[in-house]
Scaffold this motif. Structure first.
Motif, mmCIF file in Angstrom:
data_model
loop_
_atom_site.group_PDB
_atom_site.id
_atom_site.type_symbol
_atom_site.label_atom_id
_atom_site.label_comp_id
_atom_site.label_asym_id
_atom_site.label_seq_id
_atom_site.Cartn_x
_atom_site.Cartn_y
_atom_site.Cartn_z
ATOM 1 N N VAL A 99 54.535 39.793 -5.657
ATOM 2 C CA VAL A 99 54.982 38.851 -4.627
ATOM 3 C C VAL A 99 54.186 39.056 -3.339
ATOM 4 C CG1 VAL A 99 56.926 38.247 -3.119
ATOM 5 C CG2 VAL A 99 57.299 38.560 -5.576
ATOM 6 N N ASN A 154 50.881 37.591 -3.797
ATOM 7 C CA ASN A 154 50.902 36.260 -4.412
ATOM 8 C C ASN A 154 50.023 36.234 -5.668
ATOM 9 O OD1 ASN A 154 51.645 33.584 -4.788
ATOM 10 N ND2 ASN A 154 50.088 32.782 -3.400
ATOM 11 N N HIS A 160 54.852 31.101 -5.392
ATOM 12 C CA HIS A 160 55.553 30.306 -4.382
ATOM 13 C C HIS A 160 56.539 29.344 -5.041
ATOM 14 C CE1 HIS A 160 53.882 31.372 -0.501
ATOM 15 N NE2 HIS A 160 52.671 31.435 -1.039
ATOM 16 N N HIS A 179 61.558 28.038 5.328
ATOM 17 C CA HIS A 179 61.503 28.785 4.071
ATOM 18 C C HIS A 179 60.965 30.187 4.364
ATOM 19 C CE1 HIS A 179 61.793 25.296 0.975
ATOM 20 N NE2 HIS A 179 62.577 25.116 2.016
ATOM 21 N N LYS A 229 61.395 33.052 3.063
ATOM 22 C CA LYS A 229 60.933 33.929 1.972
ATOM 23 C C LYS A 229 59.425 33.842 1.796
ATOM 24 C CE LYS A 229 61.775 30.237 -1.371
ATOM 25 N NZ LYS A 229 62.671 29.702 -2.404
ATOM 26 N N HIS A 230 58.848 32.680 2.078
ATOM 27 C CA HIS A 230 57.420 32.502 1.851
ATOM 28 C C HIS A 230 56.560 33.247 2.871
ATOM 29 C CE1 HIS A 230 57.997 29.812 -1.444
ATOM 30 N NE2 HIS A 230 58.701 28.971 -0.732
ATOM 31 N N VAL A 284 55.406 36.269 0.980
ATOM 32 C CA VAL A 284 54.528 36.055 -0.167
ATOM 33 C C VAL A 284 53.084 36.052 0.318
ATOM 34 C CG1 VAL A 284 53.923 34.525 -2.072
ATOM 35 C CG2 VAL A 284 56.304 34.678 -1.314
#
Length: 503
Positions: A186, A189, A202, A232, A234-235, A238
């Motif tokens: 994660v 990525n 993603h 968002h 959480k991204h 990433v």
């Protein structure tokens, strides 16, 4: 080989390289790249005692022999000088550690399976290594939705095995799956072998829990496929490679396990024909196409030679591996066999074999997945992971062969044609700054000219941090720095990584 320290040497080394090879270690990154340490605190005995009060004696490593494997990346390109490795088991322990380190301005290097290619998971100087391997619990798997909830230290292959017990698979598959951690996947990525079918992280990542530099626990651990509530967040984590926060838990959407898997391995005359074959595969195989991989002659030959494994077909300039995931073995095999017959008749495929038996499939995939480490047996390997428009996918390989000439033992390309990600390996007898300076920034300049990306799936880490501008403009870099300053104002999280130095 998570913590193995291996050095393959075929020719005499220079004095500096010989000194480190005699110790079984690469040169210190700080010396190799002429780095200066930032003004972080240094670990003292009182700090070690504090960490032991949280983790106990057995999860705080300070002996040089115990710490050393965590200082070296698996490629033997980077080596740090950490004196302490911490092994938390819970998010709360991570939070306490980071809160303390932030107050003391002690730099921290988060580390998972340490399988990266850009030095992002090992220290540069004496950063504390925060190794997450003991945070390895699968917390739940919803057998209706396919949502898997787990801690970040879970090994990818173990997660896939667990998912398969419940008729699901993990949406990513990497050659390093036996060692890499899902938190590292994660954080970088990671893409892998089947992005063509299942997309990137993603899209598969539903939720995340992470700890900021000051110890604040960020709970974005949602499990909904659709959640359009605000930013968002959480991204942000990433692809941030541990520079904005330490990932501690993830929620991943797992696809249903295919009932039928079929694999084709073909010999092809030219890269132009590889592209024609990709177009034909998309038209003929459609929804069951899960992977389309390419390797050139030198990539396969180096692998078969160094690992003493056989190539199931004869020698050809290029090889293509096509995999299908479907619901009916007879139907899928028939489609792939028909595809083989049609493309052999057209001349795009010169020879090939098709497998549906698990042992044969594993054998062919094993050949492909062994390519990344094969060159290490012949000397020092410069590795480049880039994305390029498909018409230019292979262009850099012959350019680099011509540029280095006989100074390189071998130059080859392989990778995920289906998503435009090529891996270029250049093996030389030994590392020299002269060859390094010829390759960089030349490769990144060429990638930029072709409208590509200097990093496709392995991140920026340490080795590419000063070349980000070839893929991101100044406005994007400015925003990245603002985010770093906001979330880690003391800069303790994975310093010397991702963001270029400000001059």
């Amino acid at each position: 080989m998570l913590n193995a320290v291996v050095k393959f040497v075929t020719k005499p080394l220079g004095f500096a390289q010989l000194r480190y090879a005699s110790q079984g270690l690469p040169q210190l990154s700080s010396e190799k790249y002429n780095m200066s340490r930032k003004s972080f605190g240094s670990v003292e005995s009182s700090d070690v005692n504090f960490f032991k009060s949280i983790l106990g004696d057995d999860r705080v490593l300070t002996d040089e022999g115990d710490v050393q494997p965590y200082n070296v990346d698996w490629l033997q390109h980077c080596r740090g000088q950490s004196k302490v490795v911490l092994k938390p088991k819970t998010t709360q322990e991570v939070s306490k550690i980071l809160s303390y380190c932030n107050q003391k301005k002690l730099a921290v290097c988060p580390q998972g399976g340490n399988t990266g290619l850009v030095g992002g998971s090992v220290p540069v100087f004496d950063e504390i290594v925060l190794h997450l391997g003991l945070m390895n619990k699968v917390l739940s798997l919803d057998e209706i939705s396919g949502v898997l909830l787990c801690e970040s230290g879970c090994i990818l292959e173990n997660l896939d095995s667990h998912a398969r017990e419940h008729n699901f698979i993990m949406p990513l598959d990497l050659g390093a799956k036996g060692s890499c951690h899902i938190g590292g996947n994660v954080s970088t990525n990671a893409g892998g072998l089947r992005l063509l079918r299942y997309g990137n992280l993603h899209g598969s990542l539903l939720g995340i829990e992470a700890v900021k530099a000051d110890g604040t626990i960020i709970d974005c651990l949602g499990t909904l496929k659709k959640d359009n509530t605000g930013y968002h967040l959480k991204h942000l984590f990433v692809g941030s490679e541990g520079t904005l926060g330490v990932v501690t838990k993830v929620a991943i959407h797992c696809p249903i396990m295919p009932k039928a898997v079929t694999l084709g391995y073909f010999g092809v005359e030219s890269f132009e024909n590889v592209l024609r074959l990709l177009k034909a595969a998309k038209l003929s195989l459609g929804e069951i196409l899960s992977a389309f991989e390419m390797a050139d002659f030198d990539a396969i030959t180096t692998t078969t030679k160094n690992f003493k494994i056989s190539n199931p077909i004869s020698d050809y300039p290029f090889y293509v591996l096509i995999e299908t995931h479907g619901s009916h073995e007879g139907h899928d095999s028939e489609k792939l066999n028909q595809f083989l017959e049609e493309q052999m008749a057209s001349g795009l495929i010169l020879d090939g074999t098709i497998a549906s038996e698990p042992a044969k499939i594993q054998s062919i995939w094993g050949l492909r997945e062994s390519i990344p480490s094969a060159g290490l047996r012949d000397g020092y390997v410069f590795k480049y992971d880039v994305s390029l428009p498909l018409q230019h996918f292979y262009r850099l390989v012959p350019q680099l062969r011509a540029k280095l000439g006989d100074r390189a033992s071998v130059v080859y390309g392989y990778g995920h044609v289906g998503d435009g990600n090529i891996h270029i390996n250049l093996t030389v007898p030994e590392y020299t700054k002269e060859i390094h300076s010829e390759l960089e920034p030349y490769i990144f300049e060429e990638v930029s000219k072709l409208k590509g990306s200097i990093s496709a799936e392995h991140g920026i880490g340490f080795s590419k941090r000063n070349y980000v501008q070839y893929s991101k403009d100044q406005s994007a870099l400015h925003l990245m720095r603002e985010l770093k300053q906001l979330m880690d104002p003391n800069g303790i999280l994975n310093p010397y990584k991702v963001l270029p130095e400000v001059k």
